[in-house]
Design a protein around this motif. Sequence first.
Motif, PDB file in Angstrom:
ATOM      1  N   THR A  18       0.834  -1.206   0.000  1.00  0.00           N
ATOM      2  CA  THR A  18       0.000   0.000   0.000  1.00  0.00           C
ATOM      3  C   THR A  18       0.864   1.249   0.000  1.00  0.00           C
ATOM      4  O   THR A  18       0.596   2.203  -0.735  1.00  0.00           O
ATOM      5  CB  THR A  18      -0.925  -0.005   1.225  1.00  0.00           C
ATOM      6  OG1 THR A  18      -1.699  -1.191   1.202  1.00  0.00           O
ATOM      7  CG2 THR A  18      -1.830   1.202   1.232  1.00  0.00           C
ATOM      8  N   VAL A  33      -6.732   2.097  -3.219  1.00  0.00           N
ATOM      9  CA  VAL A  33      -6.652   1.604  -1.844  1.00  0.00           C
ATOM     10  C   VAL A  33      -7.993   1.773  -1.142  1.00  0.00           C
ATOM     11  O   VAL A  33      -8.458   0.882  -0.428  1.00  0.00           O
ATOM     12  CB  VAL A  33      -5.522   2.333  -1.079  1.00  0.00           C
ATOM     13  CG1 VAL A  33      -5.597   2.049   0.412  1.00  0.00           C
ATOM     14  CG2 VAL A  33      -4.176   1.920  -1.611  1.00  0.00           C
ATOM     15  N   LEU A  34      -8.652   2.910  -1.354  1.00  0.00           N
ATOM     16  CA  LEU A  34      -9.970   3.117  -0.752  1.00  0.00           C
ATOM     17  C   LEU A  34     -11.002   2.138  -1.307  1.00  0.00           C
ATOM     18  O   LEU A  34     -11.864   1.650  -0.581  1.00  0.00           O
ATOM     19  CB  LEU A  34     -10.429   4.557  -0.965  1.00  0.00           C
ATOM     20  CG  LEU A  34      -9.695   5.612  -0.133  1.00  0.00           C
ATOM     21  CD1 LEU A  34     -10.169   7.004  -0.500  1.00  0.00           C
ATOM     22  CD2 LEU A  34      -9.875   5.359   1.341  1.00  0.00           C
ATOM     23  N   ASP A  37     -10.337  -1.128   0.369  1.00  0.00           N
ATOM     24  CA  ASP A  37     -10.840  -1.071   1.735  1.00  0.00           C
ATOM     25  C   ASP A  37     -12.353  -1.212   1.775  1.00  0.00           C
ATOM     26  O   ASP A  37     -12.896  -1.883   2.649  1.00  0.00           O
ATOM     27  CB  ASP A  37     -10.427   0.238   2.408  1.00  0.00           C
ATOM     28  CG  ASP A  37      -8.974   0.253   2.802  1.00  0.00           C
ATOM     29  OD1 ASP A  37      -8.355  -0.824   2.826  1.00  0.00           O
ATOM     30  OD2 ASP A  37      -8.449   1.351   3.072  1.00  0.00           O
ATOM     31  N   LEU A  40     -13.180  -4.863   1.231  1.00  0.00           N
ATOM     32  CA  LEU A  40     -12.883  -5.640   2.436  1.00  0.00           C
ATOM     33  C   LEU A  40     -13.897  -5.376   3.536  1.00  0.00           C
ATOM     34  O   LEU A  40     -14.315  -6.284   4.256  1.00  0.00           O
ATOM     35  CB  LEU A  40     -11.473  -5.331   2.933  1.00  0.00           C
ATOM     36  CG  LEU A  40     -10.336  -5.900   2.083  1.00  0.00           C
ATOM     37  CD1 LEU A  40      -8.999  -5.391   2.594  1.00  0.00           C
ATOM     38  CD2 LEU A  40     -10.368  -7.407   2.091  1.00  0.00           C
ATOM     39  N   PHE A  41     -14.314  -4.117   3.671  1.00  0.00           N
ATOM     40  CA  PHE A  41     -15.315  -3.771   4.671  1.00  0.00           C
ATOM     41  C   PHE A  41     -16.647  -4.437   4.355  1.00  0.00           C
ATOM     42  O   PHE A  41     -17.311  -4.971   5.242  1.00  0.00           O
ATOM     43  CB  PHE A  41     -15.483  -2.250   4.758  1.00  0.00           C
ATOM     44  CG  PHE A  41     -16.511  -1.823   5.762  1.00  0.00           C
ATOM     45  CD1 PHE A  41     -16.252  -1.915   7.116  1.00  0.00           C
ATOM     46  CD2 PHE A  41     -17.749  -1.350   5.350  1.00  0.00           C
ATOM     47  CE1 PHE A  41     -17.200  -1.539   8.042  1.00  0.00           C
ATOM     48  CE2 PHE A  41     -18.697  -0.967   6.264  1.00  0.00           C
ATOM     49  CZ  PHE A  41     -18.431  -1.056   7.622  1.00  0.00           C
TER      50      PHE A  41
END
Length: 140
Positions: A18, A33-34, A37, A40-41
């Motif tokens: 990252t 990256v967001l 994320d 993954l969330f």
Amino acid sequence: MITWLIALPALIAAFLATRLLLRRRGKAGLRSVLAADAVLFAGALALLLVALSSGSAQADAATAAAESSGSGSAALIGAAIAVAGASIGAAIAVAYTGAAAIAALSERPELFGRAMVIVGLAEGIAIYGLVVAVILIGKA
């Protein structure tokens, strides 16, 4: 313990990847990256919903055992959230009050006692979280 020994190198590799991605690509890397994320969330939320929902295929005895242990686990999750939230809040409060205290002490060193009291009050937020966690664990 063994899980952490397996997961720690993967976490370090993900952190380094990252960091490298953000250095090379800038805003596009930040967006990717967001997005990762968010995925993954969403996966973690779906897994949590599946784990907390009760299936109709379970037997009555298994359901009763899960319900009795579910209240204890809910109290432990609540205690963890209380400690984590209070610790994060205390860290933010200490960061701001500590920076202000250092700035005030650089101009007037006689304010040391007052500045430390204010920083100590900010740290008291974490203690409140621990008290709530102890109360929740005691009720489990």
